[in-house]
Design an enzyme around this catalytic site. Sequence first.
Site, PDB file in Angstrom:
ATOM      1  N   ARG A 119       0.825  -1.217   0.000  1.00  0.00           N
ATOM      2  CA  ARG A 119       0.000   0.000   0.000  1.00  0.00           C
ATOM      3  C   ARG A 119       0.859   1.267   0.000  1.00  0.00           C
ATOM      4  O   ARG A 119       0.528   2.265   0.617  1.00  0.00           O
ATOM      5  CB  ARG A 119      -0.973   0.008   1.185  1.00  0.00           C
ATOM      6  N   CYS A 124      -8.229   1.445   0.805  1.00  0.00           N
ATOM      7  CA  CYS A 124      -7.990   0.052   0.407  1.00  0.00           C
ATOM      8  C   CYS A 124      -8.735  -0.869   1.360  1.00  0.00           C
ATOM      9  O   CYS A 124      -8.909  -0.563   2.542  1.00  0.00           O
ATOM     10  CB  CYS A 124      -6.501  -0.275   0.453  1.00  0.00           C
ATOM     11  N   HIS A 178     -16.372  11.761   2.665  1.00  0.00           N
ATOM     12  CA  HIS A 178     -15.130  11.402   1.990  1.00  0.00           C
ATOM     13  C   HIS A 178     -14.299  12.619   1.612  1.00  0.00           C
ATOM     14  O   HIS A 178     -13.229  12.486   1.022  1.00  0.00           O
ATOM     15  CB  HIS A 178     -15.423  10.542   0.757  1.00  0.00           C
TER      16      HIS A 178
END
EC number: 2.1.1.14
Length: 764
Positions: free
Chosen positions: A16, A526, A704
């Site tokens: 990541r 993720c 978000h």
Amino acid sequence: MVRTHNLGFPRIGAKRELKFALESYWSGAASRDELKAIGAQLRQRHWQHQADLDLVPVGDFAFYDQVLDMSFTVGNLPERVQGFHGDALDNYFRVARGRSARNAEEHGACCGGVAAGEMTKWFDTNYHYIVPEFSAQTEFTLDASRLLEQLAQARAQGINAKPVIVGPVTYLAIGKTKDGSERLALLARLLPVYAELLDTLAAQGVEWVQIDEPLLVTELDADWRHAFNTAYHQLKSSRVKLLLGTYFGQLLENQYLVANLPVAGLHIDAINGRDDVLPLLNLLPAHKVLSLGVIDGRNIWKTDLDAVLDWVEPIAAKLGDRLWIAPSCSLLHVPVDLDSEQALDPEIKSWLAYALQKLDELKLLATALNQGRDAVQDALAAHRQAIAARRASPRVHNRAVEVAIARLDTKKLGARKSGYAQRAPLQAERLKLPLLPTTTIGSFPQTDEIRQARSQFKAGTLDEAGYKRAMQAQIARSVREQEALGLDVLVHGEAERNDMVEYFGEQLAGCALSQFGWVQSYGSRCVKPPVLFGDITRPKAMTVEWIGYAQSLTSKPMKGMLTGPVTILNWSFVRDDQPRSVSCKQLALAIRGEVQDLEAAGVRVIQIDEAALREGLPLRKAQWPTYLDWAVESFRIAANGVDDATQIHTHMCYSEFNDIIASIAAMDADVITIETSRSDMELLDAFEHFKYPNGIGPGIYDIHSPNIPTREHIVQRMQKAAERIPLGRLWINPDCGLKTRQWAEVIPALANMVEAAKTLRATA
């Protein structure tokens, strides 16, 4: 010779790296040059992994989203970010998330942030893209700098590059007009920019360009079919060869259209669209390349290589050099490297293949097709053994579960005792909530303290009692903050949960969890999908102790928080040896048991999130009723084993729901909370023609984005909602969980939300 290629590679990195680089940049801790350097390093590494392929994708790497990249390539920037200071990357992130890096926003007109672009699901996947915005005045101009930079880097590495772009018709189809104008009217303005881009690539010596048009696996009316003919006949004069990429489904009635478009090659998803292949062999002109996606790009099971070879060998004999093979779609949807999994159960691991292993499978198939099976007989034998072992494993099949599913009385288990009109007064009497009750969706910030305690617990340096105390402290904080803010229905904050699906996967029998099985959901977000490898059961209660502790800290109603069966299914890697509907009903029975245990423990409000209901829809509307029947049925099985006075909530986010609103109503949840903020309350349009019968909380601010909504903004949005839905059935809430935000953002945002509710009550 059969050629190999790939449609796209996971961009986040095996560890990541992109996620952490992005978040460091956004926070102001890293420079733009440092972020770009990480991007270059990841691209270099990923191209090296693919170097043995005949053609390697370039341009599939994006700092946030490949569709947003395409918007910037064709110069389609929303007006609200035009003219801001900073370089193109700053505006890119402003569209993606409402603001760029902290350092870039310290001065100028944009320091308060702008409205982020709408976000929704990429066809039927769990990947979110930023929706292109259009109007009748939209003009397009080419900016090929990003693609040319990546192409130059790949060339310097010795890569045989195949640039990848989103096709013009799909690009228009997945966007939205803000003024009610017709998207297809823009095609004549867009195509010259695409032609200029292709000519630019040709001038760089590019031979093949992959141009993705997944819209072709959907039902198309005459205007959109005509658009494809118009687009590709105008682009056929380009000096590059076009490989038209289709994936995620079947072409069906679009086979003739696709076969006769003037492109040099066609890619077919032979996992989901295998039945298209033989008809296409009879339709394709003799010069056209056919690329078959023979490796599943969206699931992680090993490929049955023998079965693929049995099917493909005759096609290879017929097509010769005109046959290419590839994964079915971009490998964006699977983790990077199975070899990184050191803690995964060895038996289950032997059944799996991540992105790098899928590329190995692809190369094995190519060698077998080009040199004969004997050239790779040992590797084929090892694969054959793994496939057989999985089929025969007693860990996959549980006779008791199979019997329970066979005897399932869905009508009986899926019905509440009374209708909503009879339930609502009982719930009102028990809960005693004010008009326009306020709540949140479930999660609160995953703080450094939470992450540290979880890491220490997993590493064995913190014992179970210490971990429990640490999580209880965070739950207590969440309760205190909510009470101080004046929220009406509280949540425990989900401190103990790493992810809304992974948490349940850890506790369900028949599921396995990876350590490094990360896939990108959007931007830097993720997830690690559980692996549903066998029949599902719930060995013990999963949430009751945590919710019970939170309820003990307050006299206000505390929501029990669960993830629904459809969402667990759609956000997992699901077994491919039985219908998805069967796996979903197994999950429904497991969640039903948890719902009943929560009710028995005194929890009177239970939220069962079905965030992924929409994304499981087949891409063709003709197939929707079958899916919606078993999906809604599964939710009802999970939710409806409770008394009328127990209030059931559900939550959905970031998808288009207007066209399935009747099915959402059929779920018969007492309250649904649903995203409406990024789409500018667009969902409410559905209620002009459909009388939604139950309670609803239209998510009124975008969690978000780091931007904090004002009280006035929330009031305006709720007034808009009240024009379509009676006040007595409206709730006020954010559009999703708050785990990705910081407390410094959450508290003022929720304070404004509570004040907005007070303002609205005073004027009701």
